[in-house]
Design a protein around this motif. Structure first.
Motif, PDB file in Angstrom:
ATOM      1  N   ALA A  70       0.830  -1.211   0.000  1.00  0.00           N
ATOM      2  CA  ALA A  70       0.000   0.000   0.000  1.00  0.00           C
ATOM      3  C   ALA A  70       0.862   1.257   0.000  1.00  0.00           C
ATOM      4  CB  ALA A  70      -0.927  -0.010   1.210  1.00  0.00           C
ATOM      5  N   THR A  71       1.955   1.204   0.773  1.00  0.00           N
ATOM      6  CA  THR A  71       2.876   2.351   0.847  1.00  0.00           C
ATOM      7  C   THR A  71       3.571   2.588  -0.487  1.00  0.00           C
ATOM      8  OG1 THR A  71       3.269   1.856   3.181  1.00  0.00           O
ATOM      9  CG2 THR A  71       4.865   3.282   2.091  1.00  0.00           C
ATOM     10  N   LEU A  72       4.031   1.519  -1.116  1.00  0.00           N
ATOM     11  CA  LEU A  72       4.696   1.633  -2.417  1.00  0.00           C
ATOM     12  C   LEU A  72       3.735   2.175  -3.473  1.00  0.00           C
ATOM     13  CD1 LEU A  72       6.752  -1.675  -2.328  1.00  0.00           C
ATOM     14  CD2 LEU A  72       7.716   0.630  -2.519  1.00  0.00           C
ATOM     15  N   MET A  73       2.490   1.794  -3.373  1.00  0.00           N
ATOM     16  CA  MET A  73       1.479   2.311  -4.304  1.00  0.00           C
ATOM     17  C   MET A  73       1.334   3.824  -4.136  1.00  0.00           C
ATOM     18  SD  MET A  73      -1.287  -0.780  -3.952  1.00  0.00           S
ATOM     19  CE  MET A  73      -2.608  -0.019  -4.877  1.00  0.00           C
ATOM     20  N   MET A  74       1.347   4.283  -2.884  1.00  0.00           N
ATOM     21  CA  MET A  74       1.249   5.721  -2.640  1.00  0.00           C
ATOM     22  C   MET A  74       2.477   6.462  -3.161  1.00  0.00           C
ATOM     23  SD  MET A  74      -1.713   5.962  -1.439  1.00  0.00           S
ATOM     24  CE  MET A  74      -1.727   7.719  -1.072  1.00  0.00           C
ATOM     25  N   LEU A  75       3.608   5.769  -3.215  1.00  0.00           N
ATOM     26  CA  LEU A  75       4.845   6.362  -3.744  1.00  0.00           C
ATOM     27  C   LEU A  75       4.930   6.240  -5.261  1.00  0.00           C
ATOM     28  CD1 LEU A  75       7.332   5.059  -1.026  1.00  0.00           C
ATOM     29  CD2 LEU A  75       6.731   7.467  -1.433  1.00  0.00           C
ATOM     30  N   CYS A 105      -2.552  -2.874  -8.500  1.00  0.00           N
ATOM     31  CA  CYS A 105      -1.221  -2.725  -9.113  1.00  0.00           C
ATOM     32  C   CYS A 105      -1.244  -3.167 -10.570  1.00  0.00           C
ATOM     33  CB  CYS A 105      -0.186  -3.533  -8.333  1.00  0.00           C
ATOM     34  SG  CYS A 105       0.214  -2.842  -6.720  1.00  0.00           S
ATOM     35  N   HIS A 106      -1.868  -4.319 -10.821  1.00  0.00           N
ATOM     36  CA  HIS A 106      -1.990  -4.780 -12.207  1.00  0.00           C
ATOM     37  C   HIS A 106      -2.696  -3.727 -13.060  1.00  0.00           C
ATOM     38  CE1 HIS A 106      -0.350  -8.779 -12.146  1.00  0.00           C
ATOM     39  NE2 HIS A 106      -1.200  -9.240 -11.223  1.00  0.00           N
ATOM     40  N   LEU A 107      -3.783  -3.176 -12.537  1.00  0.00           N
ATOM     41  CA  LEU A 107      -4.555  -2.193 -13.285  1.00  0.00           C
ATOM     42  C   LEU A 107      -3.748  -0.915 -13.511  1.00  0.00           C
ATOM     43  CD1 LEU A 107      -7.239  -1.550 -14.615  1.00  0.00           C
ATOM     44  CD2 LEU A 107      -8.102  -0.741 -12.413  1.00  0.00           C
ATOM     45  N   SER A 108      -3.051  -0.445 -12.494  1.00  0.00           N
ATOM     46  CA  SER A 108      -2.235   0.772 -12.625  1.00  0.00           C
ATOM     47  C   SER A 108      -1.145   0.607 -13.670  1.00  0.00           C
ATOM     48  CB  SER A 108      -1.604   1.137 -11.274  1.00  0.00           C
ATOM     49  OG  SER A 108      -2.603   1.476 -10.343  1.00  0.00           O
ATOM     50  N   LEU A 109      -0.645  -0.631 -13.811  1.00  0.00           N
ATOM     51  CA  LEU A 109       0.417  -0.918 -14.784  1.00  0.00           C
ATOM     52  C   LEU A 109      -0.146  -1.258 -16.164  1.00  0.00           C
ATOM     53  CD1 LEU A 109       2.673  -3.013 -12.398  1.00  0.00           C
ATOM     54  CD2 LEU A 109       3.289  -0.792 -13.407  1.00  0.00           C
ATOM     55  N   GLY A 110      -1.485  -1.279 -16.271  1.00  0.00           N
ATOM     56  CA  GLY A 110      -2.110  -1.494 -17.576  1.00  0.00           C
ATOM     57  C   GLY A 110      -2.459  -2.921 -17.899  1.00  0.00           C
ATOM     58  N   ASN A 111      -2.300  -3.848 -16.931  1.00  0.00           N
ATOM     59  CA  ASN A 111      -2.653  -5.251 -17.176  1.00  0.00           C
ATOM     60  C   ASN A 111      -4.053  -5.496 -16.622  1.00  0.00           C
ATOM     61  OD1 ASN A 111      -2.800  -7.991 -17.550  1.00  0.00           O
ATOM     62  ND2 ASN A 111      -0.785  -8.437 -16.663  1.00  0.00           N
ATOM     63  N   ALA A 112      -5.056  -5.064 -17.401  1.00  0.00           N
ATOM     64  CA  ALA A 112      -6.438  -5.104 -16.915  1.00  0.00           C
ATOM     65  C   ALA A 112      -6.974  -6.525 -16.766  1.00  0.00           C
ATOM     66  CB  ALA A 112      -7.333  -4.301 -17.860  1.00  0.00           C
ATOM     67  N   MET A 113      -6.523  -7.452 -17.617  1.00  0.00           N
ATOM     68  CA  MET A 113      -6.995  -8.838 -17.526  1.00  0.00           C
ATOM     69  C   MET A 113      -6.549  -9.469 -16.211  1.00  0.00           C
ATOM     70  SD  MET A 113      -8.827  -9.596 -20.159  1.00  0.00           S
ATOM     71  CE  MET A 113      -8.814 -11.381 -20.230  1.00  0.00           C
ATOM     72  N   ALA A 114      -5.274  -9.282 -15.849  1.00  0.00           N
ATOM     73  CA  ALA A 114      -4.758  -9.809 -14.589  1.00  0.00           C
ATOM     74  C   ALA A 114      -5.467  -9.142 -13.410  1.00  0.00           C
ATOM     75  CB  ALA A 114      -3.247  -9.586 -14.498  1.00  0.00           C
ATOM     76  N   ALA A 115      -5.757  -7.850 -13.562  1.00  0.00           N
ATOM     77  CA  ALA A 115      -6.474  -7.123 -12.509  1.00  0.00           C
ATOM     78  C   ALA A 115      -7.850  -7.740 -12.279  1.00  0.00           C
ATOM     79  CB  ALA A 115      -6.601  -5.647 -12.893  1.00  0.00           C
ATOM     80  N   CYS A 116      -8.536  -8.066 -13.380  1.00  0.00           N
ATOM     81  CA  CYS A 116      -9.870  -8.688 -13.270  1.00  0.00           C
ATOM     82  C   CYS A 116      -9.806  -9.982 -12.463  1.00  0.00           C
ATOM     83  CB  CYS A 116     -10.441  -8.971 -14.656  1.00  0.00           C
ATOM     84  SG  CYS A 116     -11.161  -7.518 -15.442  1.00  0.00           S
ATOM     85  N   PRO A 173      -2.465   4.792 -14.387  1.00  0.00           N
ATOM     86  CA  PRO A 173      -1.545   5.928 -14.538  1.00  0.00           C
ATOM     87  C   PRO A 173      -0.081   5.550 -14.754  1.00  0.00           C
ATOM     88  CG  PRO A 173      -2.170   5.637 -12.231  1.00  0.00           C
ATOM     89  CD  PRO A 173      -3.038   4.713 -13.026  1.00  0.00           C
ATOM     90  N   ALA A 174       0.280   4.295 -14.443  1.00  0.00           N
ATOM     91  CA  ALA A 174       1.686   3.894 -14.581  1.00  0.00           C
ATOM     92  C   ALA A 174       1.924   3.040 -15.825  1.00  0.00           C
ATOM     93  CB  ALA A 174       2.130   3.128 -13.336  1.00  0.00           C
ATOM     94  N   CYS A 175       0.944   2.990 -16.724  1.00  0.00           N
ATOM     95  CA  CYS A 175       1.070   2.127 -17.906  1.00  0.00           C
ATOM     96  C   CYS A 175       1.841   2.844 -19.014  1.00  0.00           C
ATOM     97  CB  CYS A 175      -0.313   1.716 -18.414  1.00  0.00           C
ATOM     98  SG  CYS A 175      -0.225   0.633 -19.845  1.00  0.00           S
ATOM     99  N   HIS A 176       3.077   2.427 -19.243  1.00  0.00           N
ATOM    100  CA  HIS A 176       3.904   3.014 -20.290  1.00  0.00           C
ATOM    101  C   HIS A 176       3.321   2.739 -21.676  1.00  0.00           C
ATOM    102  CE1 HIS A 176       7.849   3.349 -17.735  1.00  0.00           C
ATOM    103  NE2 HIS A 176       6.860   4.108 -17.297  1.00  0.00           N
ATOM    104  N   ARG A 177       2.722   1.589 -21.839  1.00  0.00           N
ATOM    105  CA  ARG A 177       2.159   1.208 -23.135  1.00  0.00           C
ATOM    106  C   ARG A 177       1.064   2.181 -23.571  1.00  0.00           C
ATOM    107  NH1 ARG A 177      -1.799  -2.553 -23.771  1.00  0.00           N
ATOM    108  NH2 ARG A 177      -1.518  -3.130 -21.581  1.00  0.00           N
ATOM    109  N   PHE A 178       0.183   2.516 -22.655  1.00  0.00           N
ATOM    110  CA  PHE A 178      -0.883   3.472 -22.970  1.00  0.00           C
ATOM    111  C   PHE A 178      -0.295   4.849 -23.262  1.00  0.00           C
ATOM    112  CE2 PHE A 178      -4.207   1.077 -20.165  1.00  0.00           C
ATOM    113  CZ  PHE A 178      -4.203   0.026 -21.073  1.00  0.00           C
TER     114      PHE A 178
END
Length: 494
Positions: A70-75, A105-116, A173-178
């Protein structure tokens, strides 16, 4: 006895270990509480340090990894946070918040399938969990935005792709691909500063990102900085030799640079036909490179003007300003072609555009010249009436008057219809008027400079075309037209 001694030894060794474990747990819990306090104060770096100390003391505690995640996510360190979240659910698969953080984390990095999948697991454990339900919807929304963007990119609807990526980046917000896809589309739309900014942000975090290097090169390429663009494409290919887009862009950039330079060389050498062919070939390399193609059209327009193909030159310059409506050189070239073809209104419009953009003395003078020619063009064209060039000599003007005056003299058309007689009389008067002005140096100078001829007693309504004719041909007995055959006449003086 020996056995008893051995047992004592064993007991003696185990008891301190148990005591140590309990102390470690208490100390770890203390570190966790301190981490929580810092987290509550939003001092995430200190919180991270204390959660790490707690993990070092008790590496099998799922909640400690969850808290540090949670802390790393805030950072904004989502990739590291993902590792901690995954470790937390490995240690305790029933840890709902662990699955939620993994999904986030998966969603923030753009991996929506893994997030699901992560959010689904959280809902299996707690089907009423409102956060899991909402995040599951967000992940599916991102999947849908991706699909729409992929279709629209193929359709070259880059504005819609940017819109979709902006919406997706709200959840990722952290998805480089997007970000890269958005930046590439911004470049295709000509929004180079925005595209450069996105790519530069990524390169600050990862200087070896081939996609970001490609986008930086693409922006430079489309801004006609081709040499610098090639350097970025080459660098991208070093990082990723199979990067197809960088490979194509690099090839196009090199070909475009070579053709343009060859065309410029041919033009300087006066080989206009070859220059035309080379600029035309260059225009076929990449229709997406708007700025370079605008320059190529303008260059080809200059070639056409040299070849006296003025209509083609105007068309090329028009294509140039369609691609880049700020391209002053193309407006100036087209305006000159309009002047050369006596399309003065169009010339004035182009020079006005130029002067509004760059208020220089030179541009002001060009505009004044065009306005003068426009004013002159709206009067009778005496040169045209006599059928002579504007640089005609005095003798050429006299010969032209003799020919036209005889051609349109009323006596020559006395047997024609009333309508024809009226038209020929009008032309006869215009010929006399033209001769009156162009044969008088003072009047001719005023006429050529665009000044009003009615000033200083030069009222054109006061002259008599017959008197001018008689004065020119002379002879005390006058003159007459006589038929010499069907449709033919000659004149004689008495």
């Amino acid at each position: 006895m020996a056995a008893a001694a051995g047992c004592d030894v064993v007991m003696a060794a185990t008891e301190p270990e148990l005591l140590h474990d309990e102390e470690a747990k208490r100390e770890a819990e203390s570190f966790k509480e301190q981490g929580n306090a810092y987290y509550a104060k939003k001092d995430y770096n200190e919180a991270y340090n204390y959660y790490t100390k707690a993990i070092d003391m008790c590496p099998k505690n799922a909640s400690y990894y969850g808290n540090r995640a949670a802390t790393l996510m805030m950072l904004g360190r989502f990739r590291e946070a993902l590792g901690d979240a995954q470790q937390s659910v490995r240690l305790d698969d029933s840890f709902v918040r662990g699955h939620l953080r993994e999904g986030k984390c998966h969603l923030s990095l753009g991996n929506a399938m893994a997030a699901c999948r992560s959010f689904q697991r959280a809902l299996e454990l707690d089907h009423k969990n409102a956060q899991a339900q909402q995040e599951f919807k967000n992940a599916n929304a991102v999947i849908e935005y991706e699909k729409i963007a992929e279709t629209d990119f193929e359709k070259r609807d880059f504005r819609k792709v940017v819109f979709c990526m902006d919406r997706a980046l709200e959840f990722a917000p952290a998805c480089h691909r997007f970000k890269i896809l958005k930046a590439e589309c911004l470049a295709m739309l000509g929004r180079y500063p925005e595209a450069q900014s996105v790519a530069s942000d990524i390169l600050r975090m990862d200087s070896t990102n081939a996609d970001a290097l490609y986008v930086r090169g693409l922006c430079l390429y489309y801004e006609d900085c081709i040499e610098k663009a090639v350097q970025f494409f080459v660098q991208a290919l070093r990082m990723a030799p199979d990067h197809e887009k960088a490979c194509v862009a690099c090839r196009n950039a090199k070909a475009l640079k070579a053709k343009k330079e060859d065309g410029n060389k041919a033009f300087k050498e006066g080989n206009y036909k070859l220059a035309y062919e080379l600029y035309t070939e260059a225009l076929g390399i990449d229709p997406n490179n708007i700025k370079t193609n605008a320059k190529l059209y303008c260059n080809r327009g200059t070639v056409n003007s040299k070849l006296r193909k003025l209509d083609d030159a105007i068309e090329d310059c028009t294509n140039a300003v369609k691609l880049d409506d700020t391209y002053i050189k193309a407006y100036l070239r087209r305006a000159q072609c309009y002047m050369d073809t006596e399309q003065y209104e169009e010339a004035v419009r182009d020079y006005e555009k130029v002067y509004q953009t760059e208020k220089t003395k030179e541009h002001k003078q060009l505009l004044k010249n065009a306005q003068l020619e426009l004013k002159k063009s709206k009067r009778k064209d005496y040169y045209k009436i006599l059928g002579v060039d504007k640089n005609a000599s005095e003798d050429e003007i006299k010969k032209a008057y003799r020919k036209r005056a005889l051609m349109h003299h009323p006596d020559r058309h006395s047997g024609a219809s009333a309508e024809v007689q009226k038209e020929e009389e009008k032309k006869f008067k215009e010929v006399g008027e033209a001769f009156t002005i162009l044969s008088d140096p003072k009047k001719k100078t005023r006429y050529d400079s665009g000044q009003d001829l009615d000033e200083e007693g030069m009222n054109m309504g006061d002259f008599d075309a017959n008197n001018i004719f008689k004065a020119f041909f002379g002879g005390p007995g006058g003159f007459s037209f006589e038929a010499s055959g069907p449709g033919n006449f000659f004149f004689q003086f008495g």
